[in-house]
Each structure stands twice: as C-alpha cells, then as structure tokens.
Design a protein around this motif. Structure first.
Motif, mmCIF file in Angstrom:
data_model
loop_
_atom_site.group_PDB
_atom_site.id
_atom_site.type_symbol
_atom_site.label_atom_id
_atom_site.label_comp_id
_atom_site.label_asym_id
_atom_site.label_seq_id
_atom_site.Cartn_x
_atom_site.Cartn_y
_atom_site.Cartn_z
ATOM 1 N N HIS A 116 83.197 109.980 22.320
ATOM 2 C CA HIS A 116 81.774 109.865 21.994
ATOM 3 C C HIS A 116 81.177 108.724 22.814
ATOM 4 O O HIS A 116 81.811 107.684 22.969
ATOM 5 C CB HIS A 116 81.574 109.588 20.501
ATOM 6 N N ASN A 117 79.986 108.930 23.300
ATOM 7 C CA ASN A 117 79.350 107.920 24.148
ATOM 8 C C ASN A 117 78.753 106.765 23.358
ATOM 9 O O ASN A 117 78.496 105.698 23.910
ATOM 10 C CB ASN A 117 78.258 108.572 25.008
ATOM 11 N N GLU A 118 78.509 106.983 22.076
ATOM 12 C CA GLU A 118 77.950 105.909 21.253
ATOM 13 C C GLU A 118 78.589 105.895 19.876
ATOM 14 O O GLU A 118 79.097 106.915 19.394
ATOM 15 C CB GLU A 118 76.431 106.055 21.114
ATOM 16 N N ASN A 119 78.534 104.732 19.250
ATOM 17 C CA ASN A 119 79.124 104.559 17.928
ATOM 18 C C ASN A 119 78.242 105.197 16.866
ATOM 19 O O ASN A 119 77.041 104.920 16.799
ATOM 20 C CB ASN A 119 79.314 103.066 17.646
ATOM 21 N N GLN A 120 78.854 106.058 16.005
ATOM 22 C CA GLN A 120 78.079 106.732 14.960
ATOM 23 C C GLN A 120 78.688 106.581 13.575
ATOM 24 O O GLN A 120 78.145 107.096 12.601
ATOM 25 C CB GLN A 120 77.946 108.228 15.293
ATOM 26 N N GLY A 121 79.827 105.909 13.470
ATOM 27 C CA GLY A 121 80.448 105.701 12.172
ATOM 28 C C GLY A 121 81.629 106.634 11.942
ATOM 29 O O GLY A 121 81.797 107.649 12.606
ATOM 30 N N THR A 122 82.452 106.278 10.948
ATOM 31 C CA THR A 122 83.689 107.020 10.718
ATOM 32 C C THR A 122 83.457 108.446 10.231
ATOM 33 O O THR A 122 84.238 109.345 10.562
ATOM 34 C CB THR A 122 84.572 106.275 9.693
ATOM 35 N N VAL A 123 82.411 108.674 9.439
ATOM 36 C CA VAL A 123 82.172 110.023 8.926
ATOM 37 C C VAL A 123 81.942 110.999 10.082
ATOM 38 O O VAL A 123 82.582 112.054 10.164
ATOM 39 C CB VAL A 123 80.977 110.049 7.948
ATOM 40 N N LYS A 124 81.046 110.665 10.982
ATOM 41 C CA LYS A 124 80.762 111.549 12.127
ATOM 42 C C LYS A 124 81.964 111.659 13.039
ATOM 43 O O LYS A 124 82.259 112.735 13.589
ATOM 44 C CB LYS A 124 79.562 111.009 12.904
ATOM 45 N N ASN A 125 82.693 110.571 13.214
ATOM 46 C CA ASN A 125 83.864 110.596 14.083
ATOM 47 C C ASN A 125 84.926 111.544 13.529
ATOM 48 O O ASN A 125 85.462 112.395 14.245
ATOM 49 C CB ASN A 125 84.426 109.180 14.230
ATOM 50 N N TYR A 126 85.243 111.403 12.237
ATOM 51 C CA TYR A 126 86.205 112.300 11.612
ATOM 52 C C TYR A 126 85.685 113.738 11.588
ATOM 53 O O TYR A 126 86.440 114.698 11.792
ATOM 54 C CB TYR A 126 86.510 111.852 10.186
ATOM 55 N N TYR A 127 84.397 113.889 11.333
ATOM 56 C CA TYR A 127 83.803 115.221 11.242
ATOM 57 C C TYR A 127 83.952 115.983 12.558
ATOM 58 O O TYR A 127 84.306 117.169 12.562
ATOM 59 C CB TYR A 127 82.330 115.100 10.862
ATOM 60 N N ASP A 128 83.698 115.306 13.662
ATOM 61 C CA ASP A 128 83.825 115.966 14.966
ATOM 62 C C ASP A 128 85.277 116.335 15.250
ATOM 63 O O ASP A 128 85.557 117.385 15.844
ATOM 64 C CB ASP A 128 83.277 115.067 16.067
ATOM 65 N N GLY A 129 86.207 115.479 14.827
ATOM 66 C CA GLY A 129 87.617 115.826 14.952
ATOM 67 C C GLY A 129 87.970 117.020 14.081
ATOM 68 O O GLY A 129 88.721 117.918 14.490
ATOM 69 N N LEU A 130 87.424 117.044 12.876
ATOM 70 C CA LEU A 130 87.661 118.133 11.938
ATOM 71 C C LEU A 130 87.146 119.461 12.491
ATOM 72 O O LEU A 130 87.814 120.496 12.386
ATOM 73 C CB LEU A 130 86.983 117.807 10.601
ATOM 74 N N LYS A 131 85.961 119.436 13.098
ATOM 75 C CA LYS A 131 85.363 120.651 13.643
ATOM 76 C C LYS A 131 86.218 121.248 14.758
ATOM 77 O O LYS A 131 86.230 122.466 14.964
ATOM 78 C CB LYS A 131 83.962 120.344 14.165
ATOM 79 N N LYS A 132 86.928 120.403 15.479
ATOM 80 C CA LYS A 132 87.731 120.878 16.608
ATOM 81 C C LYS A 132 89.203 121.054 16.253
ATOM 82 O O LYS A 132 90.010 121.392 17.120
ATOM 83 C CB LYS A 132 87.580 119.924 17.787
ATOM 84 N N TYR A 134 82.844 120.222 2.306
ATOM 85 C CA TYR A 134 82.293 119.018 1.685
ATOM 86 C C TYR A 134 81.835 117.990 2.720
ATOM 87 O O TYR A 134 80.863 117.267 2.476
ATOM 88 C CB TYR A 134 83.313 118.422 0.711
ATOM 89 N N MET A 135 82.498 117.925 3.849
ATOM 90 C CA MET A 135 82.052 117.023 4.911
ATOM 91 C C MET A 135 80.697 117.461 5.463
ATOM 92 O O MET A 135 79.870 116.637 5.851
ATOM 93 C CB MET A 135 83.087 116.962 6.034
ATOM 94 N N ASP A 136 80.465 118.766 5.479
ATOM 95 C CA ASP A 136 79.164 119.284 5.920
ATOM 96 C C ASP A 136 78.022 118.685 5.100
ATOM 97 O O ASP A 136 76.909 118.511 5.603
ATOM 98 C CB ASP A 136 79.124 120.810 5.774
ATOM 99 N N LYS A 137 78.302 118.366 3.833
ATOM 100 C CA LYS A 137 77.270 117.875 2.929
ATOM 101 C C LYS A 137 76.955 116.393 3.128
ATOM 102 O O LYS A 137 75.866 115.937 2.758
ATOM 103 C CB LYS A 137 77.688 118.112 1.474
ATOM 104 N N VAL A 138 77.907 115.633 3.686
ATOM 105 C CA VAL A 138 77.704 114.181 3.779
ATOM 106 C C VAL A 138 77.468 113.686 5.200
ATOM 107 O O VAL A 138 76.945 112.587 5.382
ATOM 108 C CB VAL A 138 78.901 113.415 3.170
ATOM 109 N N VAL A 139 77.844 114.475 6.211
ATOM 110 C CA VAL A 139 77.631 114.026 7.583
ATOM 111 C C VAL A 139 76.130 113.896 7.846
ATOM 112 O O VAL A 139 75.333 114.739 7.445
ATOM 113 C CB VAL A 139 78.291 115.004 8.584
ATOM 114 N N GLY A 140 75.743 112.811 8.440
ATOM 115 C CA GLY A 140 74.328 112.526 8.660
ATOM 116 C C GLY A 140 73.681 111.765 7.520
ATOM 117 O O GLY A 140 72.562 111.265 7.646
ATOM 118 N N ILE A 141 74.392 111.672 6.386
ATOM 119 C CA ILE A 141 73.901 110.921 5.230
ATOM 120 C C ILE A 141 74.761 109.677 5.025
ATOM 121 O O ILE A 141 74.257 108.562 4.911
ATOM 122 C CB ILE A 141 73.928 111.795 3.951
ATOM 123 N N SER A 142 76.064 109.878 4.963
ATOM 124 C CA SER A 142 77.007 108.768 4.836
ATOM 125 C C SER A 142 77.545 108.388 6.208
ATOM 126 O O SER A 142 77.836 109.255 7.029
ATOM 127 C CB SER A 142 78.162 109.179 3.917
#
Length: 233
Positions: free
Chosen positions: A73-89, A188-196
């Motif tokens: 990732h080119n910029e820091n977005q927090g652990t939720v988004k980082n894990y979420y992107d790993g989860l999606k792939k 469940y991650m779909d519900k919190v990504v972008g919020i937490s």
C-alpha cells in the motif's frame, strides 16, 4: 509466487508496518514450518517507509517456499484496511491473522487446530497463548491471565453466558489467538472497513451478538509478544 487461483485450507495473513526484520523472521519461521496442511502466507504492508519485501522474497526463495503473496500500500490506512485487503486476496477456507513478533506455537498448530474446529462444526475459534516479552534480546515467558478470563462457560457449553461475557462484559479473546472461516470473517469485515481503523477484532463481538459462537481450543496456538500491538500502546 503462488498461483492466484490455487486454493488452500488456511491463509495466514501477516500485517506489517515499518517492520523490524528480526521480528518478521521469528514469525515467518513458525509459519513455514507448519506440517500436514495446505496453507498460504500473505504479507500485507500498510504504507511502510521500507516494507522489506526484498528480504521477504529472498527468504522465501532460500527456503523454497512459493505459496505466498505480497501486498503493498502506498499510504498508511490502519490495521483494519490492511488486514481486509489481505483477506480479499486470500484463497484459504480459514484465515489466521498474525503480527511480526508473534509465532505459531509448534509445527502442528494449524493442523491440529483446524482438525478440532472442523470436528466441532463451528466457524471460528480462540485458543490459549504463551505470553512473552523481549528483554535485551532475550524472550522471557510471562505469567499472564487467559483471555477470555472466564473460560468455564466455553468448556461447559453455556452459550448464553459466553455471549454475555464477551459482548457486555467485554471479556474477549486475544486477537492473536483467533482463527475463522474466510467467508464469515469477510462478511463481518465488510461492515467495519472504512469505519474502524484499528479494532479489527470487534468483528468477533459482532458474531457473538448474532449467536455465532466460537470453539474454545484448550491448547496454546501462539507465542504472543506483550506490549507491541496497536491496542497495547
């Protein structure tokens, strides 16, 4: 690098940010040592100054390990988004999150944990952990309470008490000692990504609210480094 269409039983997702190689190495060694189970390792970086991907590539090559993916990732977005992107792939049926400095307890951890989880028929699980702290380059085992602190209700199958303790009393499991079916976790991650931003483990409390209870594994599954996570600071 692993074929993107290949399927695994477990995806281990290692989230990093400005990583220290020695901690990453400790974690990597415990993961690739896993036996008798098909798994992949995903390393997802949250906008580090240096993600050390060259070192990761060299390590995997030198150990003949090919079932991995590297996500930058080119910029820091927090652990939720980082894990979420790993989860999606990820392409495993189950997902295990892990952080640098933590390690799977033994070479049969994933095999035995997944076998127990599939036998009981539940979709996620928490387990015991061995707590340690690095002091002057040495790892010292600590005497820490189990998480959750009240575990009799899980052993006795008292689901209503388990839900009350987890959701209302916030007697939650250690995030480093959790594993979950991918599709459930993604829902469940779909519900919190972008919020937490940082509290990825909140999804398990949400599962509890929806009466999706865990399997309690009484064995240690991880060596957990105390005081280094975002929630510890």
């Amino acid at each position: 690098m692993v074929n993107q269409s290949e399927q695994f039983l477990v995806s281990v997702i290692m989230a990093i940010y400005n990583p220290i190689w020695e901690k990453c190495l400790f974690t990597l060694e415990s993961v690739i040592a896993q036996k008798n189970i098909d798994f992949e390792l995903i390393v997802t970086d949250d906008g580090s100054v240096d993600n050390l991907f060259c070192k990761f590539e060299d390590y995997f090559k030198s150990n003949g390990f090919i079932n991995y993916k590297l996500i930058n990732h080119n910029e820091n977005q927090g652990t939720v988004k980082n894990y979420y992107d790993g989860l999606k792939k990820s392409s495993g049926k189950y997902v295990k999150f892990i952080s640098p400095g933590d390690a799977l307890f033994c070479e049969c951890t994933l095999e035995s944990w997944i076998n127990d989880l599939q036998t009981c028929g539940r979709k996620w699980s928490f387990a015991e952990a061995v707590f340690y702290q690095s002091v002057n380059g040495e790892r010292r085992i600590l005497s820490e309470p189990a998480l959750p602190r009240v575990i009799d209700c899980y052993s006795n199958g008292d689901d209503s008490v388990c839900r009350w303790n987890y959701v209302v009393l916030e007697d939650v499991a250690l995030g480093a000692a959790l594993i979950c079916e991918k599709e459930l976790l993604l829902k469940y991650m779909d519900k919190v990504v972008g919020i937490s931003i940082y509290a990825e483990d909140v999804v398990y409390a949400a599962m509890m609210c929806d009466n999706i209870l865990p399997f309690y594994c009484t064995r240690p599954v991880v060596c957990y480094e105390v005081g280094t996570g975002v929630s510890s600071r």
